[in-house]
Design an enzyme around this catalytic site. Sequence first.
Site, mmCIF file in Angstrom:
data_model
loop_
_atom_site.group_PDB
_atom_site.id
_atom_site.type_symbol
_atom_site.label_atom_id
_atom_site.label_comp_id
_atom_site.label_asym_id
_atom_site.label_seq_id
_atom_site.Cartn_x
_atom_site.Cartn_y
_atom_site.Cartn_z
ATOM 1 N N SER A 1 41.706 46.420 30.164
ATOM 2 C CA SER A 1 40.852 47.450 30.760
ATOM 3 C C SER A 1 41.645 48.647 31.300
ATOM 4 O O SER A 1 41.084 49.731 31.469
ATOM 5 C CB SER A 1 40.003 46.844 31.883
ATOM 6 N N ASP B 1 38.539 47.276 44.208
ATOM 7 C CA ASP B 1 39.315 47.388 42.961
ATOM 8 C C ASP B 1 40.573 48.184 43.280
ATOM 9 O O ASP B 1 40.524 49.411 43.460
ATOM 10 C CB ASP B 1 38.493 48.085 41.878
ATOM 11 N N HIS C 1 42.580 49.320 38.880
ATOM 12 C CA HIS C 1 42.204 50.442 38.023
ATOM 13 C C HIS C 1 42.308 51.750 38.812
ATOM 14 O O HIS C 1 42.563 51.744 40.015
ATOM 15 C CB HIS C 1 40.784 50.240 37.481
#
Length: 516
Positions: free
Chosen positions: A244, A492, A495
């Site tokens: 990702s 998160d 990312h």
Amino acid sequence: MKGGGGGGGGGMRSSSSDLGPLCLWPKLNKHNTHILLKFGVSFLLVGLAFRLLLSSSDPITFLPPSFSSSSSSSDAVVAVAVSTNPHPVPPVLESTTASSSFSSYSPPPPLPIIDDHDQDHANATAGGGGGGNTISSNATTPPANGTQATASSPPPPSSNEQVGAAPKCDIFRGDWVPDGLGPVYTNKSCPEIEAHQNCMRNGRPDSGYLHWRWSPQDCELPRFDPRIFLDMMRDKSWAFIGDSISRNHVQSLLCILYQVEEAVEVYHDEAYRSKRWHFATHNFTLSVIWTPFLIEADVFEDSNGVSSSEIQLHLDKLDVLWMEQYKSFDYAVIAGGKWFLKTAIYHENGTVLGCHYCPGRNLTELGFDYAYRKALRLIFNFVTESQHRAMVIFRTITPDHFENGQWFSGGTCNRTVPFKEGEIEMNDVDRIMRNIELEEFDRGRGTGSKNGVVLKLLDTTRLALLRPDGHPGPYRQFQPSAKDKNTPVQNDCLHWCLPGPIDSWNDLMMQMLAAA
């Protein structure tokens, strides 16, 4: 005319045009000779006075002649300029106004890229275990957000220096410096930002993280130019292959390219993890292939990362999802890493070899490092021994910035400014993985150079480590605290927000292309 007595007669004839003024000298009488003698003495005295005058003033500067394509060498004139200013000013070169059209744009010369990491191998120490990144106790606060950078431009090359020549520069060593310009796109001008990375839309209140850019310590890094990139990619195909983070990166690149040409999505898989876009004007195809292990894997987990069984990892087989498409790519950015930390059973030649973190099973604990090295060697062997000559860029591991826990145990990332070099150290797990990456890359590069395969290293680990402020944190969700500020929210810290620090990876990638 005929020659006179005493001159040697004969039949030889000559014209005055052949002999010049000297042919008149025999006809001069004594009176004329006396006049000429006085004239000569006067001329010498004037010349001497002129010489003495010049010796007391500034030295004579010889200006080089200007040559044009329409003038011959006989038209060139060397000018002599006599300065009377005790502090002479260098001559100013005439400048012309640059055209606003792209065709007149001249990109800066590429920087020689150093991808020799022997020093990293010597300095890095491999250790076991996990844990978060270590923050130095003497960490200082970087400049306030939005502060203008004050670094001066490098001096122009000297006249005897070759144009375009530059000292070797490791573009991956440097610091994040304040950037008053900010990002070239916003969450409103780019439709490709994934909801989890759309930090501004999700309510992140600060914007200082948008006003930093990566600056190598020994050179200037030009900004990514989407027009130049698209021109370079005309009739080409490019793929990001990995997990990702690779999808995060391709979205960053798409957002910058959208400022020049809007891409059309021409394919997506059922889960919208793998996609393909086409830039019709340049006939350029951009893809992202979601393959978190890069090798064959049977994964049993839902969209929230919750597993129902151990991952079955086949260390001797590449994932056909990208392997079968590889020959269609002119450029490929390959990356992996974090998924190898998950619990997994390892298979090779149809046999179970062992596992990583499988308590309760009667299997040999081989460790994630064993599997990661095996996988990378298999990947580099494939691309360097392939008959297809793509340019392959391997991107190093991306560290996370969870503090006070992990993603599943309440870890957060609330910092709002970058670290400076020396204020944070890589954790043991990331260090082990990066060492494996560097070792296997060096091995693969040696094989690739023999087979004519271009293999480049996009070493983003250090510069990513310095940006704890660039993650979505709780703003991976829309308005996470709108209902109840005391409700625990998953963060998160791996990312990157878009726009955000990951945009600088494109600056590095562009420079690598120019250098190649």
